[in-house]
Write an enzyme that holds these catalytic residues in place. Structure first.
Site, PDB file in Angstrom:
ATOM      1  N   ASP A  42      -5.196   1.091  -4.164  1.00 18.40           N
ATOM      2  CA  ASP A  42      -4.190   0.314  -4.898  1.00 18.40           C
ATOM      3  C   ASP A  42      -4.878  -0.643  -5.881  1.00 18.40           C
ATOM      4  O   ASP A  42      -4.446  -0.789  -7.029  1.00 18.40           O
ATOM      5  CB  ASP A  42      -3.294  -0.455  -3.917  1.00 18.40           C
ATOM      6  CG  ASP A  42      -2.198  -1.202  -4.647  1.00 18.40           C
ATOM      7  OD1 ASP A  42      -1.392  -0.538  -5.335  1.00 18.40           O
ATOM      8  OD2 ASP A  42      -2.150  -2.441  -4.561  1.00 18.40           O
ATOM      9  N   LEU A 102       2.720 -12.683 -12.455  1.00 17.89           N
ATOM     10  CA  LEU A 102       1.709 -13.550 -13.077  1.00 17.89           C
ATOM     11  C   LEU A 102       1.371 -13.053 -14.486  1.00 17.89           C
ATOM     12  O   LEU A 102       1.331 -11.851 -14.722  1.00 17.89           O
ATOM     13  CB  LEU A 102       0.423 -13.563 -12.234  1.00 17.89           C
ATOM     14  CG  LEU A 102       0.557 -13.987 -10.771  1.00 17.89           C
ATOM     15  CD1 LEU A 102      -0.793 -13.840 -10.059  1.00 17.89           C
ATOM     16  CD2 LEU A 102       1.061 -15.417 -10.658  1.00 17.89           C
ATOM     17  N   ALA A 152      20.242   9.236  -5.873  1.00 15.69           N
ATOM     18  CA  ALA A 152      21.612   9.644  -5.553  1.00 15.69           C
ATOM     19  C   ALA A 152      22.356  10.191  -6.765  1.00 15.69           C
ATOM     20  O   ALA A 152      23.397  10.841  -6.627  1.00 15.69           O
ATOM     21  CB  ALA A 152      22.383   8.455  -4.978  1.00 15.69           C
ATOM     22  N   THR A 192      11.141   2.518 -10.100  1.00 19.89           N
ATOM     23  CA  THR A 192      10.832   3.473  -9.040  1.00 19.89           C
ATOM     24  C   THR A 192       9.345   3.360  -8.702  1.00 19.89           C
ATOM     25  O   THR A 192       8.629   2.515  -9.252  1.00 19.89           O
ATOM     26  CB  THR A 192      11.094   4.926  -9.492  1.00 19.89           C
ATOM     27  OG1 THR A 192      10.101   5.292 -10.469  1.00 19.89           O
ATOM     28  CG2 THR A 192      12.480   5.081 -10.114  1.00 19.89           C
ATOM     29  N   LYS A 200      -5.229  -0.765 -10.281  1.00 27.19           N
ATOM     30  CA  LYS A 200      -5.115  -1.945 -11.152  1.00 27.19           C
ATOM     31  C   LYS A 200      -6.347  -2.083 -12.049  1.00 27.19           C
ATOM     32  O   LYS A 200      -6.246  -2.462 -13.217  1.00 27.19           O
ATOM     33  CB  LYS A 200      -4.873  -3.195 -10.294  1.00 27.19           C
ATOM     34  CG  LYS A 200      -3.484  -3.131  -9.639  1.00 27.19           C
ATOM     35  CD  LYS A 200      -3.235  -4.197  -8.590  1.00 27.19           C
ATOM     36  CE  LYS A 200      -1.869  -3.944  -7.937  1.00 27.19           C
ATOM     37  NZ  LYS A 200      -1.591  -4.842  -6.812  1.00 27.19           N
TER      38      LYS A 200
END
Lengths: 344, 344
Positions: free
Chosen positions: B201, B136, B37, B81, B205
């Site tokens: 995903d 963690l 915004a 983000t 990692k």
């Protein structure tokens, strides 16, 4: 920029730390090395050959406290002794703006007044990660949770590899006396196994964890269940070992009762807003604490944010290389704090 | 001394972080807040009412990059983000001597060149603890081990709560399609469950962990076993959900085979000097990874010093409050680095 190191205590952990720091700690420079034999100090840093000849080349007239008083550069005082006498040196180092790291639990388990004074002087320059769980990230994790506004609901854990070993053995049908004797033969226990079975070493860790949480208490405020009867308390060590088998039937019964309920026996430390205790508990065999095997340590942290699923750290909670590495990691953290890095 | 905060990204994690920092971060002062915004910036700090009125009071003309260019005091740039576009802002902040913290994985999983540039600019001022396992202590633990000269032998872990849930369900006899449908209904999966089942995903990692260990590699170098057949890859999302049951017999067979050998199925990430992979594995039900239940994450770190008994961290590896708290903890660590504390 280099950071000076003054190091007291060249036992097993101390010698390993010296090795690790001189091999991997490129920005840490030993200026002082001290032990019961005396000390070595050089305002511009000690050479590798001076360090490796210690303690043969120690100077009886060189004391750590005097050297702290001479420090002008950023410095770290490291205590790998297991004695109380280093407390004044620590305080002097913190007062001079130095950082303090330690594997020594004694300065942390004395009076609450000493704890408070160390922390008031030290602030972020005081490090003691290895005081609970050796190199495992226990203290730093707790401090992070607290600093970000989390609230501790309950901490439970097993912090004695020795007792972990003994109660793992009991599960397999070994008698209590045989498990104690084996643990002693393997070098897992203190020379007098009652020093482990008294629970006082675990109680000191409960004291430290409680104080980290902000509780004000003394060691006698920790409720400790000792693992031998009063009748065995006053015996000479060699008589204790002979008579420890008088406890076998009681522990065999407890282990059997636990097993019938799907449980196992564990010597569990508990710290919560309302409790600070160490006691023998029957816990579900399938729980995290119940699943612990042999000499591993575990800490199970339940907080406002980690409630249904706690945060768990597990692994060896003793041993020379991992303890030394934990102190070394504290030195690196201290170095960052001392240096600052702001370079606008 | 206060440390200024410039914060980009006011989604769920960002809003929670804003709450946590303004409640518990007494030495952190928001100077800038930015979202799609627009932004808010005040050279002497934003007030609580300005912050809480965001994004309604956002100024379209205020951009994060311009504000970074105006910073003269120690400052932290926070990125919560999930977009790539923040990378140039991060680089500018590090170049100006600021620190950078993030929950955003994108800047870390792009090209190796971007990773190298961020780390060359950032050094100790770059923090991304929440990129693996949320709050963690995973990245900090690994970095401590490496900094003290330990050598990683193998890291294994489960880093997807979604896939953890699905394979825990399979153990209880639930079909694969039912487990996926339940996970979707509970909000555990992305809108298209293939975004979880693709393994990408977890692969990101693995990429981050591998790069922390010093490997030079791109995302395509990570060996990834996806959990659905090629035939299902090109379907529209609604057709995928209808046809996912075609996988049921295959997964039921795998679960049965595993069970007969005392194993369970887990989607396991492996990082070692010779491997960087994610794949479905049958692991002993009594192992640490096999004992994982539901959405928890686990990391099992074997090193030269933690060899027979690895160092293990376990707990929820996702969730808004714990992720925000992890970024907050990084901000507090960054604050220490920026400030320095040496006061001789």
């Amino acid at each position: 920029m280099k950071t000076a190191v003054l190091h007291i205590g060249i036992g097993n952990v101390g010698r390993e730390l010296l090795e690790q720091v001189t091999t991997y700690g490129s920005d840490l420079v030993y200026h002082g090395l001290f032990d019961v034999a005396g000390g070595l100090f050089a305002a511009d840093g000690l050479t590798s050959s001076q360090l490796h000849a210690f303690p043969e080349n120690a100077d009886k007239a060189v004391a750590a406290l005097d050297c702290v008083d001479q420090m002008t550069d950023p410095f770290i005082l490291v205590d790998t002794t297991a004695i109380n006498l280093t407390l004044p040196v620590m305080k002097a180092a913190l007062q001079r703006g130095g950082a303090v790291t330690m594997s020594n639990k004694k300065p942390l388990t004395g009076s609450q007044a000493d704890w408070d004074e160390l922390h008031a002087l030290g602030g972020n320059r005081l490090f003691y990660e290895t005081s609970v769980g050796a190199g495992l990230p226990v203290i730093s994790t707790l401090k992070s949770l607290l600093a970000t506004g989390d609230e501790i609901v309950e901490i439970q854990g097993c912090f004695s590899g020795t007792l972990g070993y003994i109660f793992s053995e009991l599960e397999t049908g070994t008698s209590f006396s045989a498990a104690v004797t084996q643990a002693k033969a393997l070098g897992f226990t203190e020379p007098d196994p009652r020093d482990d079975l008294s629970g006082m070493d675990v109680a000191r860790k409960v004291l430290i964890l409680s104080r980290v949480l902000g509780k004000k208490l003394e060691i006698n405020d920790v409720a400790v269940e000792k693992l031998y009867s009063d009748a065995l308390a006053d015996l000479a060590p060699e008589d204790f070992i002979k008579q420890v088998s008088t406890l076998d039937s009681e522990y065999a019964q407890k282990a059997t009762d636990a097993k019938q309920a799907g449980n196992v026996l564990r010597y569990v430390a508990t710290v919560s807003p309302t409790e600070h205790s160490v006691r023998l508990m029957a816990v579900p065999a399938t729980s995290d604490i119940g699943g612990l095997h042999g000499p591993d340590n575990i800490i199970v942290i339940k907080t406002k944010r980690y409630l249904d699923n706690p945060l768990i750290v597990k692994g060896p909670g003793a041993g020379v290389p991992v303890t030394a590495a934990g102190v070394f990691a504290d030195c690196l953290a201290a170095e960052l704090v001392l240096k600052g890095e702001h370079a606008l």
